[in-house]
Design a protein around this motif. Structure first.
Motif, short mmCIF file in Angstrom:
data_model
loop_
_atom_site.label_atom_id
_atom_site.label_comp_id
_atom_site.label_asym_id
_atom_site.label_seq_id
_atom_site.Cartn_x
_atom_site.Cartn_y
_atom_site.Cartn_z
N LEU A 168 0.83 -1.21 0.00
CA LEU A 168 0.00 0.00 0.00
C LEU A 168 0.86 1.26 0.00
CD1 LEU A 168 -2.77 -1.08 2.55
CD2 LEU A 168 -2.97 -0.91 0.06
N LEU A 169 1.95 1.23 0.76
CA LEU A 169 2.84 2.39 0.80
C LEU A 169 3.50 2.63 -0.55
CD1 LEU A 169 4.57 1.79 4.26
CD2 LEU A 169 2.95 3.60 3.70
N LEU A 170 3.90 1.56 -1.21
CA LEU A 170 4.53 1.70 -2.52
C LEU A 170 3.55 2.24 -3.55
CD1 LEU A 170 6.72 -1.54 -2.71
CD2 LEU A 170 7.44 0.78 -2.15
N LEU A 171 2.32 1.75 -3.51
CA LEU A 171 1.30 2.26 -4.44
C LEU A 171 1.02 3.73 -4.18
CD1 LEU A 171 -1.27 -0.69 -4.62
CD2 LEU A 171 0.23 0.13 -6.45
N ASP A 172 0.96 4.10 -2.91
CA ASP A 172 0.72 5.50 -2.56
C ASP A 172 1.83 6.39 -3.10
OD1 ASP A 172 -0.63 7.64 -1.22
OD2 ASP A 172 0.90 7.54 0.34
N THR A 173 3.07 5.94 -2.95
CA THR A 173 4.20 6.71 -3.47
C THR A 173 4.15 6.80 -4.99
OG1 THR A 173 5.56 5.99 -1.60
CG2 THR A 173 6.71 6.87 -3.52
N LEU A 174 3.85 5.69 -5.64
CA LEU A 174 3.79 5.68 -7.11
C LEU A 174 2.73 6.65 -7.62
CD1 LEU A 174 4.74 4.28 -9.75
CD2 LEU A 174 2.87 2.66 -9.42
N PHE A 175 1.54 6.60 -7.04
CA PHE A 175 0.46 7.48 -7.50
C PHE A 175 0.76 8.94 -7.16
CE2 PHE A 175 -2.44 3.62 -7.08
CZ PHE A 175 -2.37 3.36 -8.44
N SER A 176 1.47 9.17 -6.07
CA SER A 176 1.83 10.54 -5.71
C SER A 176 2.81 11.12 -6.74
CB SER A 176 2.46 10.56 -4.32
OG SER A 176 2.80 11.87 -3.94
N VAL A 177 3.78 10.31 -7.14
CA VAL A 177 4.72 10.76 -8.17
C VAL A 177 3.98 11.01 -9.48
CG1 VAL A 177 6.68 10.04 -9.60
CG2 VAL A 177 6.71 9.62 -7.14
N MET A 178 3.09 10.12 -9.84
CA MET A 178 2.35 10.28 -11.09
C MET A 178 1.50 11.55 -11.07
SD MET A 178 1.21 6.29 -11.78
CE MET A 178 0.37 6.68 -13.32
N GLY A 179 0.91 11.85 -9.91
CA GLY A 179 0.11 13.07 -9.80
C GLY A 179 0.95 14.32 -9.94
N THR A 180 2.12 14.31 -9.34
CA THR A 180 3.01 15.47 -9.44
C THR A 180 3.47 15.69 -10.89
OG1 THR A 180 3.81 15.16 -7.18
CG2 THR A 180 5.21 16.44 -8.66
N ILE A 181 3.80 14.63 -11.57
CA ILE A 181 4.25 14.74 -12.96
C ILE A 181 3.10 15.22 -13.85
CG2 ILE A 181 5.17 13.48 -14.93
CD1 ILE A 181 7.14 13.99 -12.61
N ARG A 182 1.91 14.73 -13.58
CA ARG A 182 0.76 15.18 -14.37
C ARG A 182 0.54 16.68 -14.20
NH1 ARG A 182 -5.31 12.56 -14.68
NH2 ARG A 182 -6.15 14.12 -16.12
N GLY A 272 7.07 5.73 -12.17
CA GLY A 272 5.87 6.55 -12.03
C GLY A 272 5.88 7.75 -12.96
N ALA A 273 7.04 8.40 -13.07
CA ALA A 273 7.14 9.57 -13.95
C ALA A 273 6.97 9.17 -15.41
CB ALA A 273 8.48 10.25 -13.73
N TYR A 274 7.56 8.04 -15.78
CA TYR A 274 7.44 7.59 -17.18
C TYR A 274 5.99 7.25 -17.53
CZ TYR A 274 7.88 4.67 -21.32
OH TYR A 274 7.72 4.14 -22.57
N LEU A 275 5.32 6.51 -16.64
CA LEU A 275 3.93 6.14 -16.91
C LEU A 275 3.03 7.37 -16.99
CD1 LEU A 275 3.58 3.02 -14.56
CD2 LEU A 275 3.75 3.03 -17.06
N SER A 276 3.23 8.30 -16.07
CA SER A 276 2.39 9.49 -16.05
C SER A 276 2.65 10.37 -17.27
CB SER A 276 2.66 10.29 -14.77
OG SER A 276 1.84 11.43 -14.72
N SER A 277 3.92 10.58 -17.60
CA SER A 277 4.24 11.43 -18.75
C SER A 277 3.77 10.78 -20.04
CB SER A 277 5.74 11.70 -18.81
OG SER A 277 6.47 10.49 -18.95
N ARG A 278 3.90 9.49 -20.14
CA ARG A 278 3.45 8.80 -21.35
C ARG A 278 1.94 8.93 -21.53
NH1 ARG A 278 4.36 2.36 -22.74
NH2 ARG A 278 3.38 2.41 -24.81
N ALA A 279 1.20 8.73 -20.44
CA ALA A 279 -0.26 8.81 -20.53
C ALA A 279 -0.73 10.24 -20.81
CB ALA A 279 -0.88 8.30 -19.24
N ASN A 280 -0.16 11.21 -20.13
CA ASN A 280 -0.64 12.58 -20.26
C ASN A 280 -0.12 13.27 -21.52
OD1 ASN A 280 -2.18 13.35 -17.64
ND2 ASN A 280 -0.41 12.20 -16.92
N LEU A 281 1.04 12.90 -21.96
CA LEU A 281 1.52 13.46 -23.23
C LEU A 281 0.71 12.90 -24.38
CD1 LEU A 281 5.38 13.40 -22.67
CD2 LEU A 281 3.88 15.39 -22.71
N LYS A 282 0.26 11.67 -24.25
CA LYS A 282 -0.58 11.07 -25.29
C LYS A 282 -1.92 11.78 -25.34
CE LYS A 282 -0.40 6.68 -25.63
NZ LYS A 282 -0.59 5.22 -25.35
#
Length: 286
Positions: A168-182, A272-282
């Motif tokens: 749960l902690l790892l998922l929270d960190t991953l989603f937090s990074v993705m939100g910041t990058i978005r 997390g940054a790669y997944l977020s940037s890939r999704a949002n840049l698309k």
């Protein structure tokens, strides 16, 4: 250098989201590091107890200790068999309870001759004890495996709960990074469109965002590493004062755990940054 400079600029520009992600990552990595050290230490404690597990086989009065020793030593699962005479057993008991030396003059030695059996695999202690107890000349057997088995069951439950919390902690960190990058992408959308128009590739555009995520989690993991080491050393010192026989992790163990934490942080940050940037840049047709 471009990716690094742009990542640092984004971190300064979005200070609120940067601090939020850093704090989330710091708490997650600190708890993760401490949980990992505690679980590792518990594993060492159980391993130490398992190595000390042995079977005590009490002989009947007329039993041939030497013959039984040779018979048990031939078992495939047995590592060592040692005969403890009743006189030796009483002498050992008197070392722990000196007042028994006075009673020795009044009564005969009530202790039986004993065989101390050490196994190659402590997990076989229960079955081997039953096997020995069926031999002719064996009165009964006992072993310290009951406590170890209970500890293993408790450790299994603790380990499952800890792994669930870690996930749960790892998922929270991953989603937090993705939100910041978005958020960073949204604030630079016009700039990114211009970069695309002048021929910038998707990989070139993604670079600063991946570096931004890496910086966030790496910095958080390094701070968490320092806090976790201080907390563990304090807890280990307090435990050793209460229970000096408990093993604790050495410096090399903690360095290995720290290296694993930093590596995990790097994977989470870049992933997390790669997944977020890939999704949002698309989404923005870049």
């Amino acid at each position: 250098m471009y990716a690094i400079s742009q990542a640092l600029r984004a971190l300064r520009h979005h200070l609120t989201s940067t601090l939020a992600t850093f704090t989330t990552s710091l708490v997650s990595f600190t708890l993760l590091f401490l949980l990992g050290l505690v679980l590792w230490n518990l594993g060492k404690v159980v391993s130490s107890l398992e190595r000390e597990v042995e079977i005590a086989a009490f002989l009947k009065p007329a039993a041939d200790a030497g013959a039984l020793r040779d018979q048990i030593a031939a078992f495939e699962e047995v590592l060592e068999v040692r005969v403890v005479s009743k006189e030796e057993a009483l002498a050992q008991l008197q070392l722990s309870y000196p007042y028994l030396s006075q009673a020795r003059e009044l009564i005969d030695n009530p202790l039986p001759d004993t065989l101390r059996v050490v196994l190659k695999n402590p997990n076989q202690v229960r079955d081997t004890a039953r096997k020995i107890e069926r031999l002719e000349g064996i009165e009964s057997t006992t072993y310290g495996g009951e406590i170890t088995e209970q500890l293993l069951r408790v450790l299994g439950g603790v380990r499952f709960a800890a792994l669930l919390l870690i996930g749960l902690l790892l998922l929270d960190t991953l989603f937090s990074v993705m939100g910041t990058i978005r958020l960073s992408i949204e604030n630079r959308r016009e700039e990114l469109r211009v970069m695309q128009l002048v021929g910038a590739t998707r990989r070139f555009i993604q670079g600063p965002f991946v570096v931004e995520g890496l910086f966030l989690t790496l910095l958080a993991s390094l701070v968490a590493l320092g806090l976790g080491l201080l907390a563990y050393r304090f807890l280990a010192s307090a435990l050793q004062q209460l229970l000096p026989f408990l093993p604790v992790l050495g410096l090399n163990d903690m360095l290995m755990a720290g290296g694993a934490l930093v590596l995990l942080a790097a994977v989470l940050g870049t992933g997390g940054a790669y997944l977020s940037s890939r999704a949002n840049l698309k989404e923005s047709d870049l």
